[in-house]
Enzyme design. Sequence first.
Site, PDB file in Angstrom:
ATOM      1  N   THR A 123       0.847  -9.860   1.447  1.00  0.00           N
ATOM      2  CA  THR A 123       0.664  -8.360   0.848  1.00  0.00           C
ATOM      3  C   THR A 123       2.166  -7.985   0.307  1.00  0.00           C
ATOM      4  O   THR A 123       2.124  -7.168  -0.535  1.00  0.00           O
ATOM      5  CB  THR A 123      -0.215  -7.781   1.729  1.00  0.00           C
ATOM      6  OG1 THR A 123      -1.370  -8.489   1.921  1.00  0.00           O
ATOM      7  CG2 THR A 123      -0.485  -6.381   1.286  1.00  0.00           C
ATOM      8  N   THR A 128      14.522  -5.408  11.103  1.00  0.00           N
ATOM      9  CA  THR A 128      15.023  -6.457  12.106  1.00  0.00           C
ATOM     10  C   THR A 128      14.550  -7.667  11.481  1.00  0.00           C
ATOM     11  O   THR A 128      13.125  -7.759  11.498  1.00  0.00           O
ATOM     12  CB  THR A 128      14.921  -6.107  13.387  1.00  0.00           C
ATOM     13  OG1 THR A 128      15.638  -5.067  13.536  1.00  0.00           O
ATOM     14  CG2 THR A 128      15.646  -7.224  14.334  1.00  0.00           C
ATOM     15  N   ASN A 167      -8.541 -16.949  -4.553  1.00  0.00           N
ATOM     16  CA  ASN A 167      -8.933 -17.075  -3.178  1.00  0.00           C
ATOM     17  C   ASN A 167     -10.404 -17.205  -3.034  1.00  0.00           C
ATOM     18  O   ASN A 167     -11.013 -17.358  -2.149  1.00  0.00           O
ATOM     19  CB  ASN A 167      -8.230 -15.879  -2.303  1.00  0.00           C
ATOM     20  CG  ASN A 167      -8.559 -14.557  -3.005  1.00  0.00           C
ATOM     21  OD1 ASN A 167      -8.167 -14.338  -4.111  1.00  0.00           O
ATOM     22  ND2 ASN A 167      -9.096 -13.789  -2.435  1.00  0.00           N
ATOM     23  N   CYS A 217     -10.205 -11.291   3.295  1.00  0.00           N
ATOM     24  CA  CYS A 217      -9.053 -10.525   3.405  1.00  0.00           C
ATOM     25  C   CYS A 217      -9.233  -9.070   3.012  1.00  0.00           C
ATOM     26  O   CYS A 217      -8.341  -8.279   3.393  1.00  0.00           O
ATOM     27  CB  CYS A 217      -7.839 -11.180   2.981  1.00  0.00           C
ATOM     28  SG  CYS A 217      -8.121 -12.711   2.116  1.00  0.00           S
TER      29      CYS A 217
END
Length: 377
Positions: free
Chosen positions: A72, A236, A148, A324
């Site tokens: 995404t 990070t 999908n 999803c």
Amino acid sequence: MIYFDNAATTLPYKEVVDTYKKTCIESFYNPSATYHPAFNLFKDLSAARKTIIRFLGGDIDNDNIIFTSGATESDNLAIFGSCFNKNKKYLFSVGEHPAVFNSAMELKNRGYNVQLINLQKNGQIDYADLESKCDENVCFVSIMSVNNETGAINDLEKIRNIIDKKSPNSVFHVDAVQGFGKIDLNVKKCKINLLSMSGHKIHGLKGVGALYISKGTRLKNINYGGGQEFNLRSGTINYPGIISFLKATQISFENMQENYTKVLGLKEYLLEQLNNLNFKNLHIVSDKTYSPYIVSLFFEGNRGETIMRYLDSKNILVGTGSACSSSKVGNRVLENMKYTQKQILGAIRISFCASNAKSEIDNLISELKYYLANINA
Ligand code: PLP
């Protein structure tokens, strides 16, 4: 439990989880720090980028990989990172996953010229529609490799040829989530500029993915922060997630052919058994031309949702539409393929991985038989 919803997510490989656990403890340093243990992690990340580029058939010295939190985010970065000019045209297929489709709708809301490419009855994009919408004003084309919901495989080489002919300066983005590590994908052959991947669809972990960027592709950052990942994705760096994604990628690519053959055998067996059911309202959407990993079918006059719940009560997990897109089961794809609402309501999706077995299909078939004969009678 029988799990036939591998297009939604997959069980992580044991090696992936072991890698994650080990790196979480032993390699916890921030890879952007400049002391030596952190620098070693940084070197591992560079090697991971090269390995993934090599699997994709790219140029390991010049192309790049940006690690993200999943497809995404990769799709969002590809799309919003490529929009530079409101006077240009941006093309998307109607069949795209919400990660792309809803980004396209947002782009439109922001005043960009967004146009949609229809699907054919066979689930692939309508290549003639693409050709008619391509012109020198198009700057961006986003078309997925494998759908999908249906498993339809788009011909990426053919798409690139059309783009080259009519819109040669366009950026070509491919959401390859359901094809990556499962079918052949070659970024050089299809001259793909941007390609999205996700870890949890290939027995990796959730929350990690990547975006491939070919040399020279112009992309801007869409988030702001410390400038990690070549200033394209601040935050990070998730070293344990990335190294376990690499592990899942390696296992998937090294076993791709063998897994494909096994899953193809499962699909053929499923279709044969479904055929033997002699249920007149059964229609298989995903014929031989589709990816063997995803089988979409419907029982016209029944509710796919009810069949799914019945199977769930028997510990057999299948999907309806796209799992999803949690809040809304999308039927945009089947609608665009010109199936009726009545047909679409009866749709279920069975999606395999290489560790599924024919005996599991036997169980599914016998429960379907019982459901159709007794419960739905
Ligand atoms: N694109 C496609 C084709 C998908 O199937 C999915 C998930 O199902 C996504 C994008 C989103 O992937 P992620 O869960 O990694 O954000």
